[in-house]
Scaffold this motif. Structure first.
Motif, mmCIF file in Angstrom:
data_model
loop_
_atom_site.group_PDB
_atom_site.id
_atom_site.type_symbol
_atom_site.label_atom_id
_atom_site.label_comp_id
_atom_site.label_asym_id
_atom_site.label_seq_id
_atom_site.Cartn_x
_atom_site.Cartn_y
_atom_site.Cartn_z
ATOM 1 N N MET A 75 0.844 -1.194 0.000
ATOM 2 C CA MET A 75 0.000 0.000 0.000
ATOM 3 C C MET A 75 0.884 1.250 0.000
ATOM 4 S SD MET A 75 -3.083 0.667 2.627
ATOM 5 C CE MET A 75 -3.404 2.317 3.156
ATOM 6 N N THR A 76 0.640 2.145 -0.955
ATOM 7 C CA THR A 76 1.481 3.336 -1.065
ATOM 8 C C THR A 76 1.035 4.400 -0.064
ATOM 9 O OG1 THR A 76 0.032 4.219 -2.774
ATOM 10 C CG2 THR A 76 1.949 2.949 -3.508
ATOM 11 N N ALA A 77 2.002 5.212 0.361
ATOM 12 C CA ALA A 77 1.708 6.303 1.300
ATOM 13 C C ALA A 77 0.902 7.387 0.585
ATOM 14 C CB ALA A 77 3.009 6.887 1.828
ATOM 15 N N PRO A 78 0.042 8.080 1.323
ATOM 16 C CA PRO A 78 -0.724 9.185 0.703
ATOM 17 C C PRO A 78 0.232 10.214 0.098
ATOM 18 C CG PRO A 78 -1.521 8.712 2.925
ATOM 19 C CD PRO A 78 -0.278 7.913 2.740
ATOM 20 N N ARG A 79 -0.144 10.760 -1.049
ATOM 21 C CA ARG A 79 0.759 11.654 -1.777
ATOM 22 C C ARG A 79 0.934 12.994 -1.076
ATOM 23 N NH1 ARG A 79 0.080 14.271 -7.354
ATOM 24 N NH2 ARG A 79 2.192 14.950 -7.764
ATOM 25 N N HIS A 80 -0.173 13.585 -0.653
ATOM 26 C CA HIS A 80 -0.111 14.907 -0.014
ATOM 27 C C HIS A 80 -0.770 14.824 1.357
ATOM 28 C CE1 HIS A 80 1.534 16.733 -3.526
ATOM 29 N NE2 HIS A 80 0.471 16.506 -4.268
ATOM 30 N N VAL A 81 0.054 14.769 2.395
ATOM 31 C CA VAL A 81 -0.452 14.693 3.764
ATOM 32 C C VAL A 81 -0.442 16.091 4.367
ATOM 33 C CG1 VAL A 81 -0.073 13.748 6.071
ATOM 34 C CG2 VAL A 81 0.387 12.338 4.048
ATOM 35 N N ALA A 82 -1.594 16.529 4.836
ATOM 36 C CA ALA A 82 -1.701 17.830 5.503
ATOM 37 C C ALA A 82 -1.721 17.612 7.010
ATOM 38 C CB ALA A 82 -2.976 18.549 5.069
ATOM 39 N N GLY A 83 -0.885 18.339 7.711
ATOM 40 C CA GLY A 83 -0.975 18.394 9.166
ATOM 41 C C GLY A 83 -1.848 19.564 9.557
ATOM 42 N N VAL A 84 -2.681 19.380 10.570
ATOM 43 C CA VAL A 84 -3.626 20.427 10.980
ATOM 44 C C VAL A 84 -3.590 20.567 12.491
ATOM 45 C CG1 VAL A 84 -6.023 21.250 10.800
ATOM 46 C CG2 VAL A 84 -5.098 19.733 9.028
ATOM 47 N N ASP A 85 -3.484 21.805 12.964
ATOM 48 C CA ASP A 85 -3.493 22.061 14.407
ATOM 49 C C ASP A 85 -4.092 23.426 14.658
ATOM 50 O OD1 ASP A 85 -3.144 21.592 17.091
ATOM 51 O OD2 ASP A 85 -0.963 21.708 17.065
ATOM 52 N N GLU A 86 -4.483 23.651 15.911
ATOM 53 C CA GLU A 86 -5.079 24.941 16.284
ATOM 54 C C GLU A 86 -4.270 25.588 17.393
ATOM 55 O OE1 GLU A 86 -6.349 25.351 19.503
ATOM 56 O OE2 GLU A 86 -6.058 23.236 19.958
ATOM 57 N N ALA A 87 -4.528 26.867 17.610
ATOM 58 C CA ALA A 87 -3.925 27.608 18.719
ATOM 59 C C ALA A 87 -4.976 28.543 19.296
ATOM 60 C CB ALA A 87 -2.719 28.412 18.241
ATOM 61 N N GLY A 88 -5.065 28.537 20.621
ATOM 62 C CA GLY A 88 -5.949 29.507 21.265
ATOM 63 C C GLY A 88 -7.270 28.970 21.760
ATOM 64 N N ARG A 89 -7.313 27.694 22.137
ATOM 65 C CA ARG A 89 -8.570 27.180 22.705
ATOM 66 C C ARG A 89 -8.796 27.663 24.137
ATOM 67 N NH1 ARG A 89 -9.864 20.929 21.113
ATOM 68 N NH2 ARG A 89 -11.203 21.168 22.908
ATOM 69 N N GLY A 90 -7.711 27.836 24.903
ATOM 70 C CA GLY A 90 -7.841 28.142 26.320
ATOM 71 C C GLY A 90 -8.003 29.596 26.717
ATOM 72 N N PRO A 91 -7.587 30.568 25.908
ATOM 73 C CA PRO A 91 -7.661 31.964 26.334
ATOM 74 C C PRO A 91 -9.081 32.471 26.540
ATOM 75 C CG PRO A 91 -6.076 31.711 24.571
ATOM 76 C CD PRO A 91 -6.825 30.412 24.669
ATOM 77 N N LEU A 92 -9.173 33.584 27.262
ATOM 78 C CA LEU A 92 -10.455 34.242 27.525
ATOM 79 C C LEU A 92 -10.793 35.273 26.460
ATOM 80 C CD1 LEU A 92 -10.055 34.968 31.348
ATOM 81 C CD2 LEU A 92 -11.011 32.932 30.247
ATOM 82 N N ALA A 93 -9.853 35.541 25.560
ATOM 83 C CA ALA A 93 -10.067 36.602 24.579
ATOM 84 C C ALA A 93 -9.433 36.213 23.252
ATOM 85 C CB ALA A 93 -9.459 37.916 25.078
ATOM 86 N N GLY A 94 -9.951 36.806 22.189
ATOM 87 C CA GLY A 94 -9.379 36.627 20.867
ATOM 88 C C GLY A 94 -9.905 35.417 20.127
ATOM 89 N N ALA A 95 -9.612 35.397 18.848
ATOM 90 C CA ALA A 95 -10.037 34.309 17.968
ATOM 91 C C ALA A 95 -9.235 33.048 18.248
ATOM 92 C CB ALA A 95 -9.846 34.740 16.512
ATOM 93 N N VAL A 96 -9.763 31.920 17.783
ATOM 94 C CA VAL A 96 -8.999 30.676 17.754
ATOM 95 C C VAL A 96 -8.487 30.505 16.326
ATOM 96 C CG1 VAL A 96 -11.046 29.203 17.316
ATOM 97 C CG2 VAL A 96 -8.994 28.210 18.315
ATOM 98 N N PHE A 97 -7.224 30.141 16.197
ATOM 99 C CA PHE A 97 -6.580 30.012 14.890
ATOM 100 C C PHE A 97 -6.279 28.551 14.598
ATOM 101 C CE2 PHE A 97 -6.126 34.442 15.509
ATOM 102 C CZ PHE A 97 -5.820 35.022 14.297
ATOM 103 N N ALA A 98 -6.219 28.228 13.322
ATOM 104 C CA ALA A 98 -5.799 26.892 12.895
ATOM 105 C C ALA A 98 -4.935 27.036 11.656
ATOM 106 C CB ALA A 98 -7.001 26.006 12.595
ATOM 107 N N ALA A 99 -4.066 26.066 11.466
ATOM 108 C CA ALA A 99 -3.234 26.042 10.262
ATOM 109 C C ALA A 99 -3.234 24.637 9.684
ATOM 110 C CB ALA A 99 -1.808 26.483 10.584
#
Length: 196
Positions: free
Chosen positions: A1-25
């Motif tokens: 079985m071949t490995a996926p050609r384009h693997v995207a890593g996905v993570d977020e920042a800012g779930r815990g704060p009391l202010a501001g947007a939550v970001f993801a990349a």
């Protein structure tokens, strides 16, 4: 079985704060052009994160940063808003991933196969890279908020519920960038309502 050609890593920042947007990349790395030193963004110094951000953006096959704003966080809850930001980040890639590796134990609604990886930012370079981009984008956003609301110290605590931030909330009240669904903010607003 071949490995996926384009693997995207996905993570977020800012779930815990009391202010501001939550970001993801979302990041698709170029396997022919590896990046040394990728690590969970929380384990890196600010200077190293800034250095790696530039390298990731220069060498990745594709990258995207997205956000969910305070109004969306309060309307749908922080988990749902984080997953929405992740979905937006993946949609923003200019290469369709054949697999998305999502940091954590929940999956956003994506148009590609996806796998949740607990602690993924320490296991997969793609997720580490996404972690770095999301953290950098969120930190910059909080520094911009600090210019608008200098008395809150956002440039230092980045919106997290530190002693200094909670003290500023008591002193100066709640801004439109504070998450009203989070208990310290909600409780403060309820206490002020009771005294009116």
């Amino acid at each position: 079985m071949t490995a996926p050609r384009h693997v995207a890593g996905v993570d977020e920042a800012g779930r815990g704060p009391l202010a501001g947007a939550v970001f993801a990349a979302a990041v698709i790395l170029d396997r022919k052009n590896p990046i040394d030193g990728l690590e969970d963004s929380k384990k890196l110094s600010p200077a190293r994160r800034a250095e790696l951000e530039l390298i990731i953006k220069a060498r990745a096959l594709s990258w995207s940063v997205a956000r969910a704003d305070v109004e969306e966080i309060d309307r749908m809850n922080i988990l749902a808003a984080s997953l929405l930001a992740m979905k937006r980040a993946v949609q923003g890639l200019d290469i369709a991933p054949s697999l998305a590796l999502i940091d954590g134990n929940q999956l956003p609604d994506l148009n590609c196969p996806a796998k949740a990886v607990v602690g993924g930012d320490a296991l997969h370079g793609e997720i580490s890279a996404a972690s770095i981009l999301a953290k950098q984008a969120r930190d910059r956003d909080m520094i911009e908020l600090a210019d608008l609301f200098p008395q809150y110290g956002f440039e230092r605590h980045k919106g997290y519920p530190t002693k200094a931030h909670l003290h500023a909330l008591q002193m100066y009240g709640v801004t439109e960038q504070h998450r009203r669904s989070f208990s310290p903010v909600r409780n403060l607003l309820a206490a002020r309502d009771e005294t009116c």
